[in-house]
Design a protein around this motif. Structure first.
Motif: not given
Length: 728
Positions: A153-177
């Motif tokens: 098995q090959i697995i990922g190594g130590p973290a080198d950076y963080l990534q944040l992924v958000a929706p590209s568009d949404c509506v004011v005061n509407t929940p998103f992940s």
């Protein structure tokens, strides 16, 4: 004992991707023995980027040794193209000056450290079942028999950076992940990442925790729900962890009210292996369809996805599995999947086309059964691709997307009933020439990009540690909702665009018509462009057909003494398989010195160093994409700067740049070098502009936009087709 022997592997523990390691394969010879002149081979898949073996220097990395308890000698070699696809990289061990009998032992050490060596670098991508496929030719017949090989098995190594992924568009005061993932240097999730992350406080953003702790159970990825933004505009969310790593999300376009369409992200192009691990394995990929869709949804945070294996290796068992997993993962409103495959006939017969179906449980019509043992359904093969068009005649639930892979699609077989889009970028490279050729032929097609991922990382598709591969792309679709039918209709209407993997927001309208639309006018068209980048923007170009009609440059000249010189090289050597351009070379001054330099858009295999105060040397290659360097000089305006590379060598002075950008044609397929002055002034990430085309010609005109960021990431809008007639 098995008649052809058995093999064991140590260590059995998981290996970190890209790490220096050592494996020992112990082979016990079977009852036939191995004759003088016979051989053993250990093969790997052609996508594997494990370090190339060497046999001469035990102190250097990649050293492999082999020994035997039997009365024979062993000779080692490596052939990167040996054996059958997809196993096309073989360590060959010849037996000579003797023979091996049943029970003799052959010990092979990949990354032998016994004489002070460093080990060997493992492949850079994670894989649950990484196989050293072991085969033996006991009779000196050049016919190899497989020996069961235990996987590691090959697995990922130590973290080198963080990534944040958000929706590209949404509506004011509407929940998103919001997705937060910790990534190692090779683009794998860092599954053992443990740290506290802290979000930057922003008055208009609600629902973010002050901090959150990653545990091993999170496997390097967490989803945060219930995020709300209280006002319209462009937003980016920032995070850092306790160790000082920081990151910023893709741009979020927040609207006051619901829009007619929303922007969704996906990858419609990638493959895995299947149930077979034999010589004729199911496709060239890693992972399984289940792992593939799981990664796309849970790690890459895609909205939609499709699996696309090379048809001549897709067994009936694999196709059944693909159809079942595609159906199981399809969750309208959350994650949408399309069933499909890659029709992979030779270019002379049509070339590579991704086949997409609207509905489940579809039949596969292959270009051939070239690498499929079961020939029971060979009568269903359709080649050339015109036979496939005839089979699909009258159907509205299937489409084909031509692309450039190993083979490139042949537009002589274009059929407008099924082809509405072309792929402009994948991990095989950037193929703007391909899209331009379609327009030049008068085809009304949109532009998308895909990963063509083989490593079971759809939606991320980081570049392998290979010089002929780059980062895979994404397709963005403007659709009314996240369902198959809505996405499908938007693809048919060309309401989509492609990027090289970054979630750049791109909106292009011509006289209020959206990208992909077609209309008539007797007025000069006004092109309205909005770009919200993931980092600082370099340049935005507006095209009419093949001609660049407007360049919106964001690299400003500087009138002070702090200006820098930016040199950019791009293009491909050819349209075929060996398309990579080797730009390795140097830059030198005849006086003065280089006081600083920074490469941009470099990947794992690119490197640059300063040899003397007046000289830089680099190793770099492009596959249609662009790379380069920025440098600051301590020299007069008449200093001679010599750029040396395999495609082109030329010289210039800073004084030459006072009149504008220097562009050098280097042949090949769009091979070119650009040199310009830039300033230290911070460039924008967000741009909006209009351009009036008062030089339009009567007839059909295709308007499209290319975006280039300072980090090498790009985006291309689908064309808007304008029929211009002064008498309308």
């Amino acid at each position: 004992m098995e008649k052809f022997g058995r093999v064991d592997i140590e260590p059995k523990d998981a290996i970190i991707a890209g790490s220096m390691c050592s494996w020992t394969l112990t082979y016990i010879v079977g009852k036939y023995g191995i004759d003088d002149g016979g051989s053993l081979i250990v093969v790997r898949k052609n996508l594997c980027d494990r370090e190339t073996p060497q046999f001469d220097n035990p102190l250097a990395s990649g050293y492999i040794s082999a020994s035997t308890s039997g009365n024979a000698k062993l000779r080692l070699s490596f052939d990167n193209r040996y054996f059958y696809r997809p196993w096309s990289g073989a360590l060959v061990i010849y037996v000579y000056d003797g023979f091996l009998k049943e029970g003799d032992i052959v010990t092979i050490i990949f990354g032998d450290r016994s004489r002070g060596g460093q080990g060997t670098r493992a492949q850079t991508f994670q894989e649950k079942e990484h196989i050293f496929k072991f085969l033996v030719d006991p009779f000196r017949s050049r016919i190899y028999y497989e020996v069961a090989s235990p996987p590691c098995q090959i697995i990922g190594g130590p973290a080198d950076y963080l990534q944040l992924v958000a929706p590209s568009d949404c509506v004011v005061n509407t929940p998103f992940s919001l997705h937060v993932r910790a990534i190692d240097r090779w683009g794998n999730p860092s599954q053992f990442y443990t740290s506290t992350i802290m979000f930057e406080d922003a008055a208009m953003i609600k629902g973010l925790p002050t901090s959150s702790y990653f545990t091993v159970k999170d496997q390097g990825v967490k989803r945060f729900k219930g995020i709300r933004i209280l006002d319209s505009g462009i937003y980016r969310i920032r995070v850092k962890d306790a160790d000082g790593m920081a990151s910023i999300s893709n741009p979020i376009w927040v609207h006051k009210n619901d829009q007619e369409t929303k922007l969704f992200w996906g990858d419609l192009h990638g493959q895995t292996h299947g149930v077979s691990r034999g010589i004729f394995a199911d496709t060239v990929g890693a992972g399984t369809p289940k792992e593939y869709f799981t990664f796309a949804r849970d790690i890459a945070a895609l909205d939609f996805c499709s699996w696309q294996g090379n048809d001549f290796q897709v067994s009936n068992g694999l196709w059944h599995d693909v159809c079942q997993e595609t159906k199981r993962f399809n969750q309208p409103g959350t994650f949408v999947t399309f069933v499909g495959y890659e029709w992979s006939g030779n270019t002379s017969c049509g070339g590579d086309h991704n086949i997409l179906y609207l509905t489940d449980d579809q039949k596969i019509y292959r270009s051939s059964h070239a690498l499929i043992e079961d020939k029971s359904d060979i009568a269903d093969d359709k080649c050339p691709i015109t036979e496939l068009w005839q089979t699909f005649h009258g159907r509205q639930d299937v489409m084909a997307i031509p692309h450039v892979g190993g083979r490139y699609a042949n537009f002589n077989f274009y059929d407008q009933k099924f082809i509405h889009l072309v792929e402009i970028h994948s991990f095989h490279g950037t193929f703007e020439w391909f899209a331009k050729e379609a327009l030049d032929r008068g085809f009304k097609v949109g532009f998308i990009a895909g990963g063509d991922d083989h490593t079971c990382r759809p939606g991320l598709s980081p570049p392998l540690n290979k010089m002929d591969k780059t980062k895979g792309g994404l397709v963005a679709i403007y659709a009314t909702d996240l369902t198959r039918r809505s996405l499908w209709q938007s693809l048919l209407n060309r309401h989509c665009y492609g990027t090289t993997g970054a979630r750049i927001i791109l909106s292009v309208e011509v006289d209020e018509h959206k990208m992909g639309d077609e209309f008539r006018t007797n007025s000069f068209p006004k092109i309205h462009v909005k770009v919200y980048g993931t980092t600082y923007l370099h340049e935005i170009s507006v095209f009419r057909g093949l001609k660049q009609i407007y360049r919106y440059s964001l690299v400003k000249k500087c009138k002070s003494d702090t200006e820098k010189i930016k040199i950019m090289w791009s293009g491909a050597r050819s349209k075929g398989r060996n398309k990579r351009t080797d730009w390795s070379g140097s830059l030198s001054l005849n006086k003065g010195q280089i006081i600083s330099f920074t490469p941009f858009a470099f990947q794992n295999f690119d490197s640059i160093r300063q040899v003397t105060p007046q000289t830089l040397r680099w190793n770099s290659g492009t596959i249609g994409n662009y790379k380069g360097l920025i440098m600051r000089l301590d020299a007069s305006d008449d200093v001679k700067i010599i750029f040396t590379s395999k495609p082109k060598t030329f010289s210039f002075t800073p004084l030459d740049l006072k009149t504008g950008t220097i562009v050098i044609d280097a042949g090949g397929v769009d091979q070119r070098i650009e040199v310009r002055n830039i300033s230290d002034q911070e460039r924008p990430k967000d741009v909006e502009f209009e351009h009036l085309d008062d030089e339009i010609k009567c007839g059909l005109n295709a308007y499209w936009v290319r975006v280039q960021q300072c980090d090498g990431q790009m985006a291309w809008s689908s064309p808007i087709f304008v029929h211009y007639d002064r008498n309308v």
